[in-house]
Design a protein around this motif. Structure first.
Motif, short mmCIF file in Angstrom:
data_model
loop_
_atom_site.label_atom_id
_atom_site.label_comp_id
_atom_site.label_asym_id
_atom_site.label_seq_id
_atom_site.Cartn_x
_atom_site.Cartn_y
_atom_site.Cartn_z
N VAL A 39 -15.35 -4.99 11.95
CA VAL A 39 -14.11 -4.67 12.66
C VAL A 39 -13.07 -4.26 11.62
N ASN A 40 -12.59 -3.03 11.71
CA ASN A 40 -11.60 -2.52 10.77
C ASN A 40 -10.19 -2.72 11.34
N LEU A 41 -9.42 -3.62 10.71
CA LEU A 41 -8.06 -3.91 11.14
C LEU A 41 -7.03 -3.37 10.13
N ILE A 42 -7.48 -2.61 9.16
CA ILE A 42 -6.59 -2.16 8.09
C ILE A 42 -5.66 -1.06 8.60
N GLY A 43 -4.39 -1.24 8.36
CA GLY A 43 -3.40 -0.25 8.75
C GLY A 43 -2.11 -0.49 8.00
N ARG A 44 -1.19 0.44 8.09
CA ARG A 44 0.09 0.30 7.40
C ARG A 44 1.16 0.96 8.23
N GLU A 45 2.33 0.29 8.40
CA GLU A 45 3.39 0.82 9.25
C GLU A 45 4.46 1.58 8.49
N MET A 46 4.39 1.55 7.15
CA MET A 46 5.32 2.33 6.35
C MET A 46 4.63 2.73 5.05
N GLU A 47 5.01 3.88 4.54
CA GLU A 47 4.40 4.38 3.31
C GLU A 47 5.05 3.75 2.08
N THR A 48 4.26 3.62 1.02
CA THR A 48 4.76 3.11 -0.25
C THR A 48 4.34 4.06 -1.37
N LYS A 49 4.72 3.73 -2.60
CA LYS A 49 4.32 4.55 -3.74
C LYS A 49 2.81 4.53 -3.94
N ASN A 50 2.18 3.43 -3.56
CA ASN A 50 0.75 3.28 -3.78
C ASN A 50 -0.11 3.82 -2.65
N PHE A 51 0.40 3.73 -1.41
CA PHE A 51 -0.41 4.13 -0.26
C PHE A 51 0.42 4.92 0.73
N THR A 52 -0.08 6.11 1.08
CA THR A 52 0.52 6.90 2.15
C THR A 52 -0.20 6.58 3.45
N PHE A 53 0.31 7.10 4.55
CA PHE A 53 -0.38 6.92 5.82
C PHE A 53 -1.78 7.52 5.78
N GLU A 54 -1.91 8.70 5.14
CA GLU A 54 -3.22 9.35 5.05
C GLU A 54 -4.20 8.49 4.25
N ASP A 55 -3.71 7.88 3.18
CA ASP A 55 -4.57 7.03 2.35
C ASP A 55 -5.18 5.90 3.16
#
Length: 298
Positions: A39-55
């Motif tokens: 089960v993949n629960l990985i997500g992000r609600e805002m972009e940072t220097k290390n990870f963009t939404f695409e990443d």
């Protein structure tokens, strides 16, 4: 560490943690090795220097799907978001849709779960509203707060995922939404009523909201260290403002709680009782807010 308390939520040896980097394929292969369900629960609600939404929403999801396919995983459940669409005004939801598409090309039998905005004890929805209302002179409501939401309780979402894992179905798309639809303004009012405080809201046009957060984000990106926007722990970003141009309710074209035999909770009573912690003077006190109060217009 912050995750060690989770060990007691399972039997002895049942819950184990594995550190991995979503950018390293060998780490992901090691993480899913020997699994029949992922089960993949990985997500992000805002972009940072290390990870963009695409990443996170596209590239990482694609690598996980590849690792699952290589490992012979029999069931892969990918948790996306209600509102994921390639034409969504928000980059967050566009990349969610792109991630779904990328995964299907690699793992055609993937089961996709699209939950509405999730609330519960440690949520980043009602808690952030309450935190911001306590720390700011006013709580900004963009464009009158007319955006529609269908909040769903975290326990209902987890129960649905477990039902999906135990079922024999594959390749389905599920929409998991609560029983009631609210405008964002109504949800603010519900929060204020629960914490027994006066609604210190300010109606802000999206043009002004975008101007404020865009300037801050430009400055923050020049700094060598992370600086989340001070409103509700960084959730008030330019992309979040853009997301308010669309509604986030179930389309009704996909199976949901009914097909899984689950009756979702209503957004009231004990289900949002955790907000009592924000009451002024103590858990059982607070300032009794009037039922209706006019908001300041900007």
């Amino acid at each position: 560490m912050y995750r060690t308390h989770l060990r007691t939520m399972g039997d002895l040896g049942q819950i184990n943690f594995m550190d991995f980097d979503v950018r390293t394929q060998s780490d992901l292969q090691k993480a899913v090795k020997g699994s029949n369900v992922v089960v993949n629960l990985i997500g992000r609600e805002m972009e940072t220097k290390n990870f963009t939404f695409e990443d996170v929403h596209v590239d990482a999801a694609k690598r996980i799907a590849e690792a699952c396919a290589e490992a012979g995983v029999s069931k892969f459940v990918h948790v996306s978001a209600l509102g994921a669409h390639e034409d969504a005004p928000s980059k967050y939801f566009r990349t969610k849709a792109a991630g779904e598409k990328a995964i299907k090309e690699i793992f055609p039998d993937v089961t996709i779960v699209r939950p509405a905005v999730i609330y519960g004890w440690e949520d980043r929805f009602f808690n952030r509203m309450a935190q911001a209302s306590k720390g700011l002179p006013f709580l900004p409501i963009v464009d009158g707060g007319e955006t529609k939401y269908q909040p769903v309780h975290v326990c209902d979402v987890s129960s649905a995922i477990m039902a999906i894992v135990k079922s024999n179905t594959k390749g389905q798309v599920y929409e998991l939404a609560g029983p009631d639809v609210f405008t964002l303004k109504e949800l603010y009012e519900l929060m204020f009523e629960t914490i027994r405080d006066y609604p210190n809201t300010l109606m802000v046009p999206s043009s002004i909201a975008n101007m404020v957060v865009s300037q801050y984000e430009w400055i923050a990106n020049k700094l060598p260290f992370p600086t989340p926007f001070p409103i509700a722990h960084g959730s008030f970003t330019s992309d979040a403002v853009k997301s308010l141009q669309a509604d986030y309710v179930a389309e009704g074209n996909f199976p949901g709680f009914e097909e899984l035999g689950i009756e979702p909770r209503k957004v009231d009573g004990l289900n949002i009782d955790y907000l009592r912690a924000y009451r002024a003077g103590g858990y059982d006190f607070g300032n009794v807010a009037p039922k209706t109060a006019a908001s300041t217009q900007l």
